[in-house]
Design an enzyme around this catalytic site. Structure first.
Site, PDB file in Angstrom:
ATOM      1  N   HIS A  94       0.954  -1.105   0.006  1.00 45.30           N
ATOM      2  CA  HIS A  94      -0.201   0.031  -0.146  1.00 45.30           C
ATOM      3  C   HIS A  94       0.828   1.212   0.016  1.00 45.30           C
ATOM      4  O   HIS A  94       1.949   1.485   0.520  1.00 45.30           O
ATOM      5  CB  HIS A  94      -0.926   0.027   1.205  1.00 45.30           C
ATOM      6  N   GLU A 163      -4.099   2.119  -7.451  1.00 44.17           N
ATOM      7  CA  GLU A 163      -4.556   3.326  -6.541  1.00 44.17           C
ATOM      8  C   GLU A 163      -3.380   4.341  -6.610  1.00 44.17           C
ATOM      9  O   GLU A 163      -2.367   4.408  -6.246  1.00 44.17           O
ATOM     10  CB  GLU A 163      -4.196   2.844  -5.207  1.00 44.17           C
TER      11      GLU A 163
END
Ligand code: PGA
Length: 236
Positions: A94, A163
């Site tokens: 992430h 993302e």
């Protein structure tokens, strides 16, 4: 394949809030939806929720994992430990961990391999920052992030979450054409199991961006039951 919706609760919710939200989601009739809901609570609340998850169609997801199997790694959580409490998915790489914990490609690819060894599906996050976006180099950055994971990843068992860093928590999203373009690029380059979009997905934009992706990785909006329900109902 049903759309995959991953609710990444990050460090937002207390124990009670997490259990309450999970119970509401478990009662929500998902059978008629073409959606697989995957919930990523704080690691502290995983075990409590794992006792409830078996009776539901929902799946449990770690927010991160150690690349090491066992040993003196203070604060670490291993793949085996995640598997023991019934996690079947885990987020890795992430952008918040890349930025704050200085995670790099080699460590992320070790995590992917370790997870696959325990039949946990890795959800690997990639995406360009605002500078690369503005200079028109998004695809180069994404290509490099995929390549630095190495050539021996079993991509068919891996979910990729696109993302863009500038979209996370900002209220901004790429256009649907930009998302579709990147998703197509990722699919052509590595043929993963699925490609999700993440970054400011909300009840307000789900109808605009739902086409051309295999699902969504949702942060803040996934901590609010009514909004998540709306996204599930409208994102399939
Ligand atoms: P956000 O976070 O939906 O709050 O932008 C998404 C993510 O970081 O996975």
């Amino acid at each position: 394949m049903p759309k995959i919706i991953v609710a990444n609760w990050k460090m937002y919710l207390s124990r009670e809030e997490s259990l309450r939200l999970f119970s509401s989601l478990a009662k929500f009739d998902m059978d008629t939806k073409a959606v697989k809901l995957v919930v990523a609570p704080s690691v502290l609340w995983l075990e409590g929720i794992s006792k409830l998850v078996y009776a539901t169609p929902l799946a449990l997801c770690g927010q991160d994992v150690s690349s090491r199997q066992i040993g003196a790694f203070t604060g670490g959580i291993s793949c085996k430990q995640l598997a023991e409490i019934g996690c079947t998915y885990c987020i890795v790489g992430h952008s918040e961990r890349r930025a704050f914990m200085h995670e790099v490609g080699t460590e992320i690819s070790d995590k992917i391999r370790a997870l696959l060894g325990f039949n946990i599906t890795p959800i690997v996050c990639i995406g360009e920052d605002v500078i690369s976006k503005k200079s028109g180099q998004a695809l180069e950055v994404i290509s490099m992030q995929l390549e630095e994971l190495g050539s021996d990843i079993e991509w068919g068992k891996v979910i990729v979450a696109y993302e863009p860093v500038w979209a996370i928590g900002s209220g901004m999203t790429p256009s649907k054409e930009e998302i579709t373009n990147v998703v197509t690029f990722i699919k052509e380059k590595v043929q993963p199991m699925a490609v999700l979009y993440g970054g400011s997905v909300s009840g307000q934009n789900i109808l605009d961006i739902k086409h051309g992706v295999d699902g969504f990785l949702i942060g803040f909006a996934s901590t609010k039951f009514e909004e998540l329900k709306f996204i599930i109902n409208n994102g399939e």
